[in-house]
Design a protein around this motif. Structure first.
Motif, PDB file in Angstrom:
ATOM      1  N   PRO A  21      31.143 -38.779 -41.274  1.00  0.00           N
ATOM      2  CA  PRO A  21      30.989 -38.259 -39.908  1.00  0.00           C
ATOM      3  C   PRO A  21      30.055 -37.047 -39.821  1.00  0.00           C
ATOM      4  CG  PRO A  21      33.152 -37.677 -40.797  1.00  0.00           C
ATOM      5  CD  PRO A  21      32.477 -38.546 -41.828  1.00  0.00           C
ATOM      6  N   LEU A  60      30.006 -33.503 -37.847  1.00  0.00           N
ATOM      7  CA  LEU A  60      30.887 -32.633 -37.068  1.00  0.00           C
ATOM      8  C   LEU A  60      30.098 -31.499 -36.424  1.00  0.00           C
ATOM      9  CD1 LEU A  60      33.997 -32.309 -39.448  1.00  0.00           C
ATOM     10  CD2 LEU A  60      33.716 -33.824 -37.488  1.00  0.00           C
ATOM     11  N   LEU A  75      41.115 -29.614 -44.048  1.00  0.00           N
ATOM     12  CA  LEU A  75      42.107 -28.547 -44.035  1.00  0.00           C
ATOM     13  C   LEU A  75      43.164 -28.871 -42.990  1.00  0.00           C
ATOM     14  CD1 LEU A  75      42.933 -25.778 -45.113  1.00  0.00           C
ATOM     15  CD2 LEU A  75      41.708 -24.770 -43.194  1.00  0.00           C
ATOM     16  N   LEU A 133      32.574 -35.891 -47.523  1.00  0.00           N
ATOM     17  CA  LEU A 133      33.562 -36.961 -47.341  1.00  0.00           C
ATOM     18  C   LEU A 133      33.047 -38.283 -47.921  1.00  0.00           C
ATOM     19  CD1 LEU A 133      34.628 -36.129 -43.660  1.00  0.00           C
ATOM     20  CD2 LEU A 133      35.633 -35.274 -45.764  1.00  0.00           C
ATOM     21  N   GLU A 138      42.130 -31.804 -51.321  1.00  0.00           N
ATOM     22  CA  GLU A 138      41.282 -32.169 -52.464  1.00  0.00           C
ATOM     23  C   GLU A 138      40.758 -33.600 -52.393  1.00  0.00           C
ATOM     24  OE1 GLU A 138      43.488 -31.246 -55.992  1.00  0.00           O
ATOM     25  OE2 GLU A 138      43.409 -29.084 -55.615  1.00  0.00           O
ATOM     26  N   LEU A 151      35.611 -25.266 -39.363  1.00  0.00           N
ATOM     27  CA  LEU A 151      35.249 -26.688 -39.289  1.00  0.00           C
ATOM     28  C   LEU A 151      36.374 -27.538 -39.869  1.00  0.00           C
ATOM     29  CD1 LEU A 151      32.677 -28.054 -38.176  1.00  0.00           C
ATOM     30  CD2 LEU A 151      31.912 -28.386 -40.512  1.00  0.00           C
ATOM     31  N   LYS A 152      37.283 -26.910 -40.632  1.00  0.00           N
ATOM     32  CA  LYS A 152      38.471 -27.563 -41.212  1.00  0.00           C
ATOM     33  C   LYS A 152      38.112 -28.574 -42.287  1.00  0.00           C
ATOM     34  CE  LYS A 152      40.687 -25.691 -37.671  1.00  0.00           C
ATOM     35  NZ  LYS A 152      41.244 -24.345 -37.852  1.00  0.00           N
ATOM     36  N   VAL A 153      36.975 -28.390 -42.950  1.00  0.00           N
ATOM     37  CA  VAL A 153      36.631 -29.308 -44.033  1.00  0.00           C
ATOM     38  C   VAL A 153      36.454 -28.546 -45.340  1.00  0.00           C
ATOM     39  CG1 VAL A 153      35.587 -31.111 -42.624  1.00  0.00           C
ATOM     40  CG2 VAL A 153      34.169 -29.217 -43.450  1.00  0.00           C
ATOM     41  N   LEU A 154      36.797 -29.224 -46.434  1.00  0.00           N
ATOM     42  CA  LEU A 154      36.679 -28.621 -47.754  1.00  0.00           C
ATOM     43  C   LEU A 154      35.295 -28.927 -48.314  1.00  0.00           C
ATOM     44  CD1 LEU A 154      38.070 -27.071 -50.017  1.00  0.00           C
ATOM     45  CD2 LEU A 154      38.702 -29.256 -51.012  1.00  0.00           C
ATOM     46  N   LYS A 162      39.555 -33.999 -48.240  1.00  0.00           N
ATOM     47  CA  LYS A 162      38.600 -32.905 -48.000  1.00  0.00           C
ATOM     48  C   LYS A 162      38.760 -32.277 -46.623  1.00  0.00           C
ATOM     49  CE  LYS A 162      36.526 -34.511 -51.762  1.00  0.00           C
ATOM     50  NZ  LYS A 162      36.924 -33.943 -53.050  1.00  0.00           N
ATOM     51  N   LYS A 206      34.542 -20.060 -46.559  1.00  0.00           N
ATOM     52  CA  LYS A 206      35.731 -19.673 -45.780  1.00  0.00           C
ATOM     53  C   LYS A 206      35.599 -20.146 -44.321  1.00  0.00           C
ATOM     54  CE  LYS A 206      37.867 -15.313 -44.264  1.00  0.00           C
ATOM     55  NZ  LYS A 206      39.324 -15.542 -44.247  1.00  0.00           N
ATOM     56  N   VAL A 232      42.047 -19.234 -45.762  1.00  0.00           N
ATOM     57  CA  VAL A 232      41.949 -19.286 -47.217  1.00  0.00           C
ATOM     58  C   VAL A 232      42.954 -18.332 -47.857  1.00  0.00           C
ATOM     59  CG1 VAL A 232      39.568 -20.118 -47.376  1.00  0.00           C
ATOM     60  CG2 VAL A 232      39.999 -17.659 -47.278  1.00  0.00           C
ATOM     61  N   LEU A 255      35.918 -23.938 -44.031  1.00  0.00           N
ATOM     62  CA  LEU A 255      37.312 -24.353 -44.165  1.00  0.00           C
ATOM     63  C   LEU A 255      38.114 -24.010 -42.908  1.00  0.00           C
ATOM     64  CD1 LEU A 255      38.731 -23.583 -47.709  1.00  0.00           C
ATOM     65  CD2 LEU A 255      39.380 -25.498 -46.267  1.00  0.00           C
ATOM     66  N   GLU A 256      38.006 -22.778 -42.469  1.00  0.00           N
ATOM     67  CA  GLU A 256      38.898 -22.316 -41.404  1.00  0.00           C
ATOM     68  C   GLU A 256      38.462 -22.752 -40.011  1.00  0.00           C
ATOM     69  OE1 GLU A 256      39.346 -18.090 -41.877  1.00  0.00           O
ATOM     70  OE2 GLU A 256      40.442 -18.314 -43.778  1.00  0.00           O
ATOM     71  N   GLY A 280      32.524 -32.021 -51.953  1.00  0.00           N
ATOM     72  CA  GLY A 280      33.796 -31.329 -51.767  1.00  0.00           C
ATOM     73  C   GLY A 280      34.649 -31.351 -53.018  1.00  0.00           C
ATOM     74  N   ASN A 281      33.991 -31.354 -54.201  1.00  0.00           N
ATOM     75  CA  ASN A 281      34.750 -31.424 -55.445  1.00  0.00           C
ATOM     76  C   ASN A 281      35.271 -30.058 -55.866  1.00  0.00           C
ATOM     77  OD1 ASN A 281      34.639 -34.226 -56.070  1.00  0.00           O
ATOM     78  ND2 ASN A 281      32.442 -33.931 -56.386  1.00  0.00           N
ATOM     79  N   THR A 282      36.391 -29.671 -55.276  1.00  0.00           N
ATOM     80  CA  THR A 282      37.032 -28.438 -55.706  1.00  0.00           C
ATOM     81  C   THR A 282      38.539 -28.588 -55.516  1.00  0.00           C
ATOM     82  OG1 THR A 282      36.987 -26.024 -55.535  1.00  0.00           O
ATOM     83  CG2 THR A 282      36.738 -27.251 -53.499  1.00  0.00           C
ATOM     84  N   THR A 283      39.273 -27.591 -55.934  1.00  0.00           N
ATOM     85  CA  THR A 283      40.733 -27.697 -55.929  1.00  0.00           C
ATOM     86  C   THR A 283      41.352 -26.486 -55.237  1.00  0.00           C
ATOM     87  OG1 THR A 283      40.915 -26.484 -58.000  1.00  0.00           O
ATOM     88  CG2 THR A 283      40.702 -28.880 -58.168  1.00  0.00           C
TER      89      THR A 283
END
Lengths: 341, 341
Positions: free
Chosen positions: A28, A30, B288, A72, B283, A285-288, B286, A279, B329, A282-283, A325-328
């Protein structure tokens, strides 16, 4: 993969797109009005970590950002290759450093590929690949330094163009920049250069400008420095958190990226700026997004040189490639847990 | 909002959908084959924290999951109301606890609403709302306990149905459950009950079953317990990390949720299960998702009762509502930083 690579231009990317269309996992695009507002706010000196700032008036760009969520996407080069080979019933041998994360190894084997382990430096990997080729007669598919890979990577730009058109068709907030359905520019991460050179090839001649972005930490901005010197830099040793961008540019990629008619410029940002971008993504757009893939957005937010250039060139409608988005959660905790940011 | 609420059935949800169609911010539906594989793997006793497990054979469900990403939606009830009022040129007064996060207050004011502060308990908020109504002649729009809100929330189920149809049209992995374009079931979080009762209303009579999900910590599973006792539980005091689901069910919501022909059942999970679901969504998918919104997926992964029921009812194609992504975060670091998980 045809025996002779197609010429590196937009029609070839379109041809590649047609070939792979049935197999594409479409990610997608965004948008976020709160992120647009933040990116369009002139920066205060305090925010401009690591960027030259000499009491000048901060740039006042107006951004409407389109995030292409390739984070994604399914699979990296190894998995994609394994998947493609299985689809065509061709055996695949994937050379991976033996220190690769077990989940990546398992995923690659899950697609039926033979994983062959190597050391982790480039010469070690190449030596093992050469051995495999000699033994099996396999054809080498490099991760970025090849015209076919570049054309394939370029197809994401065509997809982004289509999706922006769809989004605009459902929006009334479009009267800026080049207008409905068009992008003024796209900015992508720059490591080996497969993605950036592919996008630049796809958009060449369309009027959409293309920018690259790199981490500046410990000389990770080899692309930018190479362009300044007029010569490809072939070795980089940086431990930037943007670990996907530690690679020097490939040869074919360099010929495209150093062509000013194709890539407008390459910008770089520091580690703290990358974290701040991560940050926000993530916060808000809500994507990792992994640190490497936050670099383009970090440039948009924090690099005054880039922001001034966008004002000058009238860049408002800007596509941003979120490439991975390869993180943990553990890595996020480590990045943001103890320090203030 | 019509003076007389429409009856609570699917046609009314369809009518509501028509009314709000031009204003909808359509959120994507995501799928992940790796998450499908994990959810379809029989659980080991070790994983089943807090769930009864007496040496039985674990259930072997086959899931194809469709995640409706309402965590990418713009705004909560306050912001949505402010936005709707501005769109119609009607003044809006939003009663918010004075301890609300500054960004939520600012966002609500940003849509032109008058924010009126109150204490944070329900009686304190209601007292202030009553005052505002007396002074201004405003009409009260509750956050969940009202037919119009329920019909509006139900529209997300219609959107999900459409999107599943689109996804299936582009997939060849569809020969399971009720088949292409159809969902066997949908599971949503249950707090006040606006979302669950809306979805149940929208899907009633379609053959798609509807499930609710709650946190079990400190009695947060008031819906499940109420159904077991045959009586709505009207007060809950839990400090579950699923803070959006600490509310007891509303009256109108209860009439729908306690109707077995509309809601198949309500399941609950513990705090560790919610965290594990959140980690996987971050993870692997992807995205949040705040802890409250991870509860349905946690049930799918870890609740043996639910998993056995899915096998019994032949539920394979399952829609999961990811309802919100309001976290930071710092909060993630706090959840995952020190403990092992």
């Amino acid at each position: 993969m045809p025996a002779e690579p197609l010429p590196l231009n937009r029609s070839s990317v379109q041809a590649a797109h047609k070939v792979i269309a049935p197999y594409i996992h479409r990610t997608p695009v965004l948008t976020s009005s709160s992120i647009n507002a933040i990116a369009s706010t002139p920066q205060s000196a305090e925010l401009l970590i690591g960027t030259p700032w000499e009491g000048q008036t901060p740039a006042k760009p107006t951004f409407r950002l389109f995030f292409k969520c390739e984070n994604l996407q399914i699979g990296n080069h190894a998995q994609a290759l394994a998947y493609a080979a299985r689809t065509r019933g061709v055996p695949a041998y994937i050379v991976m450093p033996s220190i690769s994360t077990p989940s990546k190894i398992a995923a690659t084997q899950g697609y039926g590929a033979n994983v062959v382990f190597s050391g982790s430096t480039a010469p070690e990997r190449e030596a093992v690949a050469k051995e495999v080729i000699e033994k099996t007669g396999a054809r080498f598919i490099p991760p970025y330094d090849h015209p076919d890979i570049i054309l394939g990577q370029g197809t994401m730009a065509l997809e982004l163009e289509e999706q922006v058109e769809d989004l605009d068709a459902n929006s009334d907030d479009i009267g800026l920049g080049r207008g409905p359905g068009l992008l003024d520019a796209v900015i992508s991460p720059l490591g080996g250069g497969g993605m950036l050179s592919g996008i630049a090839t796809a958009l060449s001649g369309t009027g959409t400008r293309v920018f690259g972005s790199e981490p500046s930490f410990q000389g990770g901005d080899d692309g930018r420095r190479g362009l300044a010197e007029g010569k490809r830099i072939t070795s980089v040793a940086t431990l930037t958190i943007a670990d996907g961008l530690r690679t020097p540019l490939g040869e074919v990629n360099w010929t495209i990226i150093s062509d000013k008619s194709k890539v407008e410029g390459v910008y770089s940002v520091g580690e703290e700026e990358i974290k701040k971008a991560m940050k926000l993504l993530l916060e808000r757009l809500k994507v990792l997004v992994e640190p490497s893939s936050c670099v383009p957005f970090a440039v948009v937010l924090f690099d005054e040189g880039f922001r001034k250039e966008c004002v000058r060139l009238n860049v408002t409608r800007l596509g941003i490639i979120l490439s991975g988005g390869n993180t943990t959660v553990e890595a996020i905790s480590k990045l943001f847990g103890t320090s203030q940011s």
